[in-house]
Write a protein that holds these residues in place. Structure first.
Motif, mmCIF file in Angstrom:
data_model
loop_
_atom_site.group_PDB
_atom_site.id
_atom_site.type_symbol
_atom_site.label_atom_id
_atom_site.label_comp_id
_atom_site.label_asym_id
_atom_site.label_seq_id
_atom_site.Cartn_x
_atom_site.Cartn_y
_atom_site.Cartn_z
ATOM 1 N N THR A 511 -19.317 26.657 26.800
ATOM 2 C CA THR A 511 -20.101 26.836 25.577
ATOM 3 C C THR A 511 -19.262 27.301 24.398
ATOM 4 O O THR A 511 -19.771 27.428 23.292
ATOM 5 C CB THR A 511 -21.230 27.855 25.812
ATOM 6 O OG1 THR A 511 -20.652 29.116 26.196
ATOM 7 C CG2 THR A 511 -22.177 27.375 26.901
ATOM 8 N N ASN A 512 -17.976 27.580 24.646
ATOM 9 C CA ASN A 512 -17.085 28.053 23.582
ATOM 10 C C ASN A 512 -17.627 29.340 22.962
ATOM 11 O O ASN A 512 -17.682 29.487 21.743
ATOM 12 C CB ASN A 512 -16.906 26.980 22.511
ATOM 13 C CG ASN A 512 -15.559 27.089 21.819
ATOM 14 O OD1 ASN A 512 -14.662 27.762 22.298
ATOM 15 N ND2 ASN A 512 -15.422 26.422 20.684
ATOM 16 N N ARG A 513 -17.999 30.287 23.832
ATOM 17 C CA ARG A 513 -18.558 31.556 23.377
ATOM 18 C C ARG A 513 -17.677 32.730 23.804
ATOM 19 O O ARG A 513 -16.904 32.631 24.762
ATOM 20 C CB ARG A 513 -19.970 31.759 23.940
ATOM 21 C CG ARG A 513 -21.017 30.858 23.331
ATOM 22 C CD ARG A 513 -22.391 31.066 23.945
ATOM 23 N NE ARG A 513 -23.396 30.258 23.272
ATOM 24 C CZ ARG A 513 -24.101 30.660 22.213
ATOM 25 N NH1 ARG A 513 -23.923 31.887 21.746
ATOM 26 N NH2 ARG A 513 -24.986 29.869 21.647
ATOM 27 N N VAL A 614 -27.107 22.183 29.845
ATOM 28 C CA VAL A 614 -28.144 22.571 28.880
ATOM 29 C C VAL A 614 -27.638 23.717 28.005
ATOM 30 O O VAL A 614 -27.836 23.736 26.785
ATOM 31 C CB VAL A 614 -29.443 22.968 29.604
ATOM 32 C CG1 VAL A 614 -30.461 23.530 28.613
ATOM 33 C CG2 VAL A 614 -30.031 21.766 30.331
ATOM 34 N N ALA A 615 -26.962 24.703 28.614
ATOM 35 C CA ALA A 615 -26.431 25.839 27.854
ATOM 36 C C ALA A 615 -25.375 25.384 26.850
ATOM 37 O O ALA A 615 -25.194 26.008 25.800
ATOM 38 C CB ALA A 615 -25.823 26.864 28.814
ATOM 39 N N SER A 616 -24.686 24.293 27.162
ATOM 40 C CA SER A 616 -23.606 23.815 26.300
ATOM 41 C C SER A 616 -24.094 22.908 25.183
ATOM 42 O O SER A 616 -23.504 22.892 24.095
ATOM 43 C CB SER A 616 -22.572 23.041 27.133
ATOM 44 O OG SER A 616 -22.102 23.805 28.208
ATOM 45 N N ALA A 617 -25.171 22.126 25.435
ATOM 46 C CA ALA A 617 -25.510 21.034 24.520
ATOM 47 C C ALA A 617 -26.872 21.142 23.855
ATOM 48 O O ALA A 617 -27.122 20.430 22.874
ATOM 49 C CB ALA A 617 -25.423 19.703 25.276
ATOM 50 N N HIS A 618 -27.749 21.992 24.331
ATOM 51 C CA HIS A 618 -29.075 22.093 23.716
ATOM 52 C C HIS A 618 -28.913 22.545 22.262
ATOM 53 O O HIS A 618 -28.274 23.563 21.989
ATOM 54 C CB HIS A 618 -29.929 23.092 24.492
ATOM 55 C CG HIS A 618 -31.373 23.076 24.088
ATOM 56 N ND1 HIS A 618 -31.809 23.567 22.883
ATOM 57 C CD2 HIS A 618 -32.483 22.638 24.746
ATOM 58 C CE1 HIS A 618 -33.121 23.437 22.806
ATOM 59 N NE2 HIS A 618 -33.551 22.868 23.923
#
Length: 682
Positions: A511-513, A614-618
């Motif tokens: 997610t780049n977080r 989903v966590a990455s792209a939503h």
């Protein structure tokens, strides 16, 4: 009278000499003095300076940090989190209100129920178009993750460093550090600094090598300007070429010492050597080490008390009579010239001596001479170094007046306990020159890490803006935002624990977080993850992380009353076999929106990959500042067969004492060596 002119120490000396205090101030000071007389033990001839005299409501000096946020603004927090009436916080807000140290916090605040499972009437993404979109996310995630997992690129959560100087200025600085003598470099620096006229014409300096400079050079420089109060009157002493070059690159004033293979010996002599050179040039100064973290300016203290002393030094939290030379101030006169010269001579003649012990012994000899007490030679002094050291008593011809700070003013300890009167915290290890990681992480957990970039960057440590504010946090329901060892599912299961952390790290990468380290709830205490995971192993993966108490530190908040501008909570709900999301802006539960994705709609048989995709792209998740994930569904390590997570887990290293080796340590009793940074095993 000149600030550097020495006055005899008499009973009539007053910190407020030369001022006419108000009647109200006199009453406050008198009451404080009566109280202190009853609670502070008699320490003989040692004079301990406390904070009551200079932390006053009418303080207009740099010491007054009026823009510092309050620890807890109840009215504002109610507006930000709840309906303003019931004092109810969203479940995720426990990490913004309750630090590792606040075990009683949930008893005093009311938190809303964990939101999952969502009510049946909430939105569900079950149409064919939505199914296709989600499966495209999964395919993209797997393809992109395979490409990125072996790189250390994590640019959106990286840093935006201060502006560098132009090439000509940088090269001129480097040439000076490489070709000029230390004495000439110092004279050149002093000609450019502007001493503080209202603080005995003092300047300040600190000394560092690469191990501290690479993480803390910007940190200490900005802290000095913003809090300490020596802007334009501060310089670094560089112990190696890396530090000197880095200082030159960013235009920080620096004096470079010749490199020495014996770092310990160099550090011990350099501190005293530089002090001697300054006072020989008539320059009063404040010295503080790189691991001294200021919560308020020391200027008021120096202004009020340096007329009483020639040399003022911090002490240890466990011994108010023992000097700690991580923080000291000195006037420039013949007495202080002799003091540093005598100390340096003994240190250079005794390689096994401890500089701090020698400076303490010489200070005691000066005090004894001043008070006309008999002197004794230091024969076989066992506490003066790593082995017994012998040297004659110093019979000072110009004895200096030595002041010892109260141990709660500059708190020097392996277990620092700050108070309302603390000016700075000096994080110690069990021996000098231990690696900086332990001291740094303890300072961060205590909230005293300054956090560079406050005024110079959109992507600093605490201060971040826009897309740079993307955080990932763990939220397994009812665990204070942590990972529990004591729930029936995953009870004392080391494999399950490591799998959960591997998944969390995978999510941070995907997610780049910025990963905010979760609390670990064991049999007895809440503890930080860095007691179990070698954080160097996640740095190698390009993961940017923050300390466990990051979210409860208001320096990291979106505003003075709102931790995050937007939040998404995410979980796999087993009762409905769905991935569920709940998104809110600024903690406004009434304006929350939700999504639901049945696991049956995914083409993959791997719910873990689906969850990460989903966590990455939503779209709504990508725009949320904070993503709180519940990984409880994945606690059974045998059911998690994601190739992406396995790739990450294989690269993680863990502390050799395992998940139970330090289970009896409470957060308040964490030592700066209770980590395995760079020493973990896979």
């Amino acid at each position: 009278m000149d600030n550097n002119t020495r006055r005899p120490l008499t009973a009539a000396s007053s910190p407020s000499q030369g001022k006419t205090p108000s009647k109200q101030t006199c009453i406050i000071i008198c009451l404080a003095a009566l109280t202190l007389a009853n609670i502070i033990p008699n320490l003989g001839n040692q004079q301990l300076l406390n904070t009551n005299q200079y932390l006053r409501a009418d303080d207009n000096s740099v010491a007054q940090q009026s823009n510092r946020p309050k620890l807890y603004d109840e009215e504002a927090s109610l507006i930000a989190f709840g309906d303003g009436k019931k004092r109810i916080f969203p479940s995720w807000a426990v990490v913004t209100q309750c630090s590792l140290y606040h075990t009683d916090c949930p008893n005093h605040l009311e938190f809303d129920d964990y939101p999952f499972p969502l009510p049946p009437e909430s939105q569900s993404q079950q149409d064919d178009e939505s199914k296709g979109t989600v499966n495209e996310w999964i395919e993209e995630f797997i393809e992109e993750f395979d490409q990125r997992s072996d790189t250390s690129d994590n640019h959106l959560v990286g840093y935006e460093f201060p502006t560098k100087v132009d090439d000509a200025t940088r090269q001129e600085c480097i040439n000076s550090t490489q070709s000029l003598s230390v004495e000439y470099q110092l004279d050149k620096i002093l000609s450019k600094l502007v001493p503080l006229k209202d603080t005995y014409n003092m300047i300040a300096f600190s000394m560092t090598d690469e191990t501290y400079a690479k993480d803390m050079l910007h940190e200490v420089y900005e802290m000095n300007n913003d809090i300490v109060g020596f802007e334009g009157a501060f310089f670094f002493v560089a112990m190696d070429s890396f530090t000197a070059n880095m200082a030159c690159e960013f235009g920080y004033p620096v004096v470079a010492m010749p490199e020495n293979d014996d770092l310990k010996k160099q550090v011990q002599s350099t501190k005293v050597f530089m002090s001697k050179m300054l006072v020989e040039r008539g320059q009063a100064f404040l010295f503080y080490e790189m691991d001294v973290w200021f919560v308020r300016s020391p200027l008021r203290m120096l202004q009020q008390h340096m007329h009483e002393y020639d040399f003022l030094c911090s002490t240890h939290q466990w011994n108010p009579g023992e000097l700690n030379i991580g923080f000291y101030a000195s006037l420039a006169n013949q007495g202080t010239v002799n003091y540093f010269k005598d100390s340096l001579d003994i240190i250079e003649k005794n390689p096994l001596a401890h500089d701090q012990k020698i400076m303490h012994a010489v200070a005691d000899d000066n005090t004894a001479t001043l008070e006309k007490r008999p002197l004794e030679d230091h024969n076989n002094c066992a506490w003066c170094g790593h082995e017994s050291v012998s040297f004659p008593a110093v019979r000072a011809t110009n004895p200096i007046r030595v002041g010892r700070l109260d141990p709660h003013v500059v708190v020097s300890s392996v277990y620092p306990v700050p108070t309302e009167g603390t000016v700075a915290i000096h994080t110690l290890a069990d021996a000098p020159l231990k690696g900086p990681f332990g001291k740094q992480i303890v300072a961060k957990e205590l909230g005293v890490w300054y956090g560079w970039g406050k005024a110079t960057s959109k992507a600093g440590y605490y201060h971040r803006e826009g897309a740079f504010r993307r955080y990932l946090l763990l939220e397994n329901g009812g665990t204070r935002g942590g990972q529990s060892f004591v729930q029936s599912k995953g009870y004392h299961d080391e494999g399950s624990f490591k799998q959960q952390i591997a998944l969390l790290v995978t999510l941070a990468k995907a997610t780049n977080r910025i990963l905010v380290l979760p609390q670990v709830l064991g049999d007895f205490h809440a503890q930080p993850l860095w007691m179990y995971l070698d954080l160097q192993s996640i740095e190698a993966l390009g993961i940017v992380y923050r300390e466990t108490n990051f979210a409860s530190n208001k320096k990291s908040w979106y505003s003075g009353t709102t931790p995050f501008a937007s939040v998404t909570q995410m979980a796999v709900v087993e009762s409905s076999n769905e991935v569920q999301l709940l998104t809110m802006d600024g903690g406004d539960v009434t304006a929350a929106s939700s999504d639901r994705f049945p696991l049956s709609s995914f083409t993959t048989n791997d719910p873990l990959s689906a969850f990460v995709a989903v966590a990455s792209a939503h779209p709504r998740v990508k725009e949320s500042e904070a993503l709180f994930v519940n990984l409880d569904h994945f606690k059974n390590s045998l059911s998690n067969n994601s190739a992406q997570v396995k790739k990450i887990r294989d690269k993680l290293a863990w502390c050799e004492w395992g998940v139970h080796g330090k289970s009896t340590l409470s957060a308040t009793h964490l030592h700066p060596t209770d980590h395995c940074y760079g020493k973990g095993v896979k």
